[in-house]
Scaffold this active site. Structure first.
Site, short mmCIF file in Angstrom:
data_model
loop_
_atom_site.label_atom_id
_atom_site.label_comp_id
_atom_site.label_asym_id
_atom_site.label_seq_id
_atom_site.Cartn_x
_atom_site.Cartn_y
_atom_site.Cartn_z
N GLU A 1 -11.79 -4.58 -2.01
CA GLU A 1 -10.98 -3.49 -2.55
C GLU A 1 -10.89 -3.57 -4.07
O GLU A 1 -10.21 -4.44 -4.62
CB GLU A 1 -9.57 -3.56 -1.95
CG GLU A 1 -9.54 -3.62 -0.43
CD GLU A 1 -8.23 -4.18 0.10
OE1 GLU A 1 -7.15 -3.64 -0.30
OE2 GLU A 1 -8.27 -5.14 0.88
N HIS B 1 0.81 -1.23 0.00
CA HIS B 1 0.00 0.00 0.00
C HIS B 1 0.84 1.28 0.00
O HIS B 1 0.50 2.26 0.67
CB HIS B 1 -0.95 0.01 1.19
CG HIS B 1 -1.97 -1.07 1.19
ND1 HIS B 1 -2.54 -1.56 0.03
CD2 HIS B 1 -2.55 -1.77 2.21
CE1 HIS B 1 -3.41 -2.51 0.33
NE2 HIS B 1 -3.43 -2.66 1.64
N HIS C 1 -10.03 1.09 0.94
CA HIS C 1 -9.75 -0.04 1.85
C HIS C 1 -10.79 -0.10 2.99
O HIS C 1 -10.41 -0.28 4.15
CB HIS C 1 -8.34 0.08 2.41
CG HIS C 1 -7.74 -1.20 2.87
ND1 HIS C 1 -8.24 -1.92 3.93
CD2 HIS C 1 -6.68 -1.91 2.42
CE1 HIS C 1 -7.51 -3.01 4.12
NE2 HIS C 1 -6.55 -3.03 3.20
#
Length: 331
Positions: free
Chosen positions: A296, A100, A171
């Site tokens: 996601e 991420h 998320h």
């Protein structure tokens, strides 16, 4: 409506923006462009997990809860990639991989409120060249819009002044029953393929879901007691394009979430190892393992190192676009 949510450690103000239309009300934070809370009329609890204190998000146990993650969501193997013959190195913030965007990913940034109305907010973020190891000065916009009777739409766009890598994802963790875990939730994913992973959760290829525990095409009841775990990308298509069904999630309470997206992948994460530590969630108690299910919308993980996966390259003459839509109902 805009209100003070709290202050970061360096004193900067974080705003909470509440959007309302018909049966749906959502709260978005200027920190991380976080989808903090989702409320459906007639349901006495929130449908997405979040905290009531900024400390829970700022380098805290809820750092990814509801945030826009990137500039490359999910994982890049070896924390490295090649772009136009140039070796790019990133922070290995998950053992040997980049996750991420690293510890200073987009989820840690304070976004600017560029436009605001009763039903919509646009947040923008400027990322300088080489931040996190990614080239290009990038401008990213996230627009959340609430529509009657109970739909939330997220539009993500981005531009760059140099070739770069970009893969954005929201998320959020969903729990449609207001209970400690998602035990009993029914999940359907509109995918006939998925990407199996190695010990570092890096995709090893693409497989058919048939005959595996990843066949959610007809729906499956989630049970934390099951041996089957989910932290995998499901292949919705071979590239971004038109809006298409991604998933349907239904709680035992009768609350249903339908998710549609333009993205070719959907990461399904069961939140088995996730908790909020000592920080309370919206229910007034700490969140525990399996507290929610993350869905996601994304490009496929480790795409910079896989020429057979949908590309996450963004060039200066292009505009990155993603649209994801969540529709809610209750029987």
């Amino acid at each position: 409506m805009k209100a003070l949510f709290g202050y970061l450690k360096d004193g900067r103000r974080v705003d909470a923006i509440t959007l309302t239309a018909s049966d749906l009300s959502v709260t978005v934070l200027s920190y991380g462009a976080i989808l903090n809370d989702v409320r459906l009329r007639g349901v006495p609890y929130g449908l997405t997990l979040g905290g009531t204190e900024i400390a829970a998000y700022e380098n805290g146990p809820m750092d990814y809860f509801g945030a826009i993650v990137g500039p490359v969501a999910n994982r890049i193997s070896g924390a490295r990639a090649e772009l136009d013959g140039r070796e790019l190195g990133f922070e290995a913030n998950e053992g040997e991989t980049l996750l991420h965007g690293g510890a200073r990913g987009m989820h840690t940034e304070l976004w600017k409120i560029a436009a605001l109305s009763e039903t919509s907010v646009t947040l923008t973020l400027s990322l300088p060249d080489s931040r996190g190891g990614f080239p290009g000065n990038r401008l990213i916009a996230a627009r959340y819009t609430v529509e009657a009777p109970a739909t939330l739409r997220l539009e993500l766009t981005a531009t760059t002044d140099a070739p770069t890598l970009l893969n954005l994802a929201n998320h959020s963790y969903w729990n449609l029953d207001g209970t400690p875990t998602t035990d009993g939730h029914w999940l359907q994913v509109f995918a006939d393929r998925y990407t199996p992973v190695d010990d570092h959760l890096i995709p090893t290829g693409v497989l058919d879901v048939s005959g595996t525990g990843f066949d959610l095409s007809a729906g499956h009841v989630l049970r934390p007691s099951d041996a089957q775990r989910y932290d995998h990308n499901f292949c919705l298509s071979d590239g971004p394009g038109k809006m298409k069904p991604a998933a349907i999630l239904r709680g035992t309470s009768g609350v249903t979430l339908r998710m549609d997206t333009t993205e070719p992948g959907l990461q399904v994460f069961d939140a088995a190892p996730i908790g909020s530590g000592e920080m309370n969630g919206h229910r007034g108690v700490p969140e525990v393992g399996f507290c929610g299910i993350a869905l996601e919308a994304q490009r496929w993980p480790d795409a910079p190192n896989r020429s057979d996966f949908p590309s996450v390259r963004l060039d200066p003459d292009e505009t990155y676009r993603q649209e994801t839509r969540w529709s809610f109902s209750k029987k």
